[in-house]
Design a protein around this motif. Structure first.
Motif, short mmCIF file in Angstrom:
data_model
loop_
_atom_site.label_atom_id
_atom_site.label_comp_id
_atom_site.label_asym_id
_atom_site.label_seq_id
_atom_site.Cartn_x
_atom_site.Cartn_y
_atom_site.Cartn_z
N LYS A 116 51.16 7.00 32.76
CA LYS A 116 51.12 8.42 33.76
C LYS A 116 49.88 8.21 34.35
O LYS A 116 48.97 7.39 34.27
CB LYS A 116 51.06 9.59 32.78
N LEU A 117 49.98 8.98 35.62
CA LEU A 117 48.85 8.98 36.37
C LEU A 117 47.60 10.07 35.64
O LEU A 117 48.00 10.69 34.63
CB LEU A 117 49.19 9.94 37.58
N ARG B 249 53.68 8.44 41.25
CA ARG B 249 53.41 7.39 40.51
C ARG B 249 54.09 5.88 40.78
O ARG B 249 53.33 5.04 40.99
CB ARG B 249 53.49 7.81 38.90
N ARG B 250 55.22 5.98 41.02
CA ARG B 250 56.11 5.14 41.31
C ARG B 250 56.43 4.67 42.58
O ARG B 250 57.10 3.87 43.12
CB ARG B 250 57.46 4.98 40.34
N GLU C 64 46.90 3.58 35.70
CA GLU C 64 47.65 4.21 34.78
C GLU C 64 46.89 4.62 33.73
O GLU C 64 46.12 3.98 33.07
CB GLU C 64 48.96 3.64 34.34
N THR D 293 49.13 7.15 43.42
CA THR D 293 50.39 6.34 43.01
C THR D 293 49.90 5.27 42.26
O THR D 293 48.36 4.98 42.14
CB THR D 293 51.06 5.93 44.13
N THR D 294 50.29 4.68 41.37
CA THR D 294 50.05 3.42 40.66
C THR D 294 50.91 2.37 41.15
O THR D 294 50.36 1.01 41.03
CB THR D 294 50.20 3.57 39.31
#
Length: 234
Positions: free
Chosen positions: A141-142, A93-94, A137, A114-115
């Motif tokens: 969260k994903l 995600r990060r 998101e 990912t975000t």
């Protein structure tokens, strides 16, 4: 009944338009996947690990989260001699997984969701042939539902999840697990990292029921396979 069981992954993925999800756990008798310090290699025997690689050869993709990649630096390849290497599916995600980890070595197809990932890193990964999907998101969260829909659109019919407690817990919380593969070692930790760290249910009526489908010994370890009760009954 035998034909339905044999084809359950295909039928389920067609009906849901998402991959059939198998969660793999290698745990102690008290449900731990690592010690308090994170040591986990190896809880189960070589025979159990070889069988786990056999599972990798039966699926289209293998899904892991950030913590698993950073702590274990896995290759996520199939070394059983049966079947092909699955596509690596990384939830980052990060965007914190470094470029020098094995999952980005270019030896097998890889997708990362990912975000928040640096544009330069996205460019480098895409140059290496990694598919980078930047998602929105959902509550910080994903979005697992959106990811599974996207994987199905990428011709993923069956995926194996080899994550940690948080990823397993999130999938169970969202009721996205169709099957489990449990490798149970005859040992006790007493404390340590739980195999599932999801949201606790308040009542037994909220539980997700499964049916034991296969039980076998692998060296000193016990394998238990199970599928959703509703799939067995359908």
């Amino acid at each position: 009944d035998a034909c339905r069981s044999l084809n359950r992954a295909f039928f389920t993925s067609i009906l849901t338009q998402t991959p059939y999800v198998i969660c793999k756990f290698a745990t102690t008798l008290d449900g731990k996947i690592a010690t308090d310090t994170g040591e986990s290699q190896w809880i189960t025997s070589e025979a159990a690990r070889k069988d786990g690689h056999r599972l990798r050869g039966m699926v289209d993709g293998i899904l892991v989260g950030t913590n698993t990649v950073i702590k274990d630096n896995p290759r996520l390849s199939n070394r059983s001699g049966e079947g092909e290497d699955p596509t690596r599916i990384i939830l980052d995600r990060r965007g914190v997984v470094d470029l020098d980890y094995h999952v980005y070595d270019g030896t097998q197809p890889t997708i990362v969701y990912t975000t928040h990932m640096d544009e330069a890193k996205i460019k480098t990964l895409r140059e290496r042939g990694v598919v980078v999907e930047v998602m929105k998101e959902k509550k910080g969260k994903l979005d697992l539902h959106a990811i599974l829909k996207d994987l199905y659109a990428k011709d993923m019919g069956r995926i194996l999840v080899e994550g940690g407690g948080r990823l397993h817990g999130s999938l169970i919380d969202e009721d996205l697990v169709d099957e489990f593969a449990l490798y149970l070692a005859p040992t006790l930790f007493g404390g340590g990292k739980d195999a599932v760290a999801g949201r606790a249910i308040a009542a037994l009526s909220e539980r997700r029921d499964f049916v034991f489908d296969e039980v076998k010994m692998l060296g000193p370890d016990l394998f238990i396979g199970g599928i959703r009760a509703c799939l067995r009954e359908s």
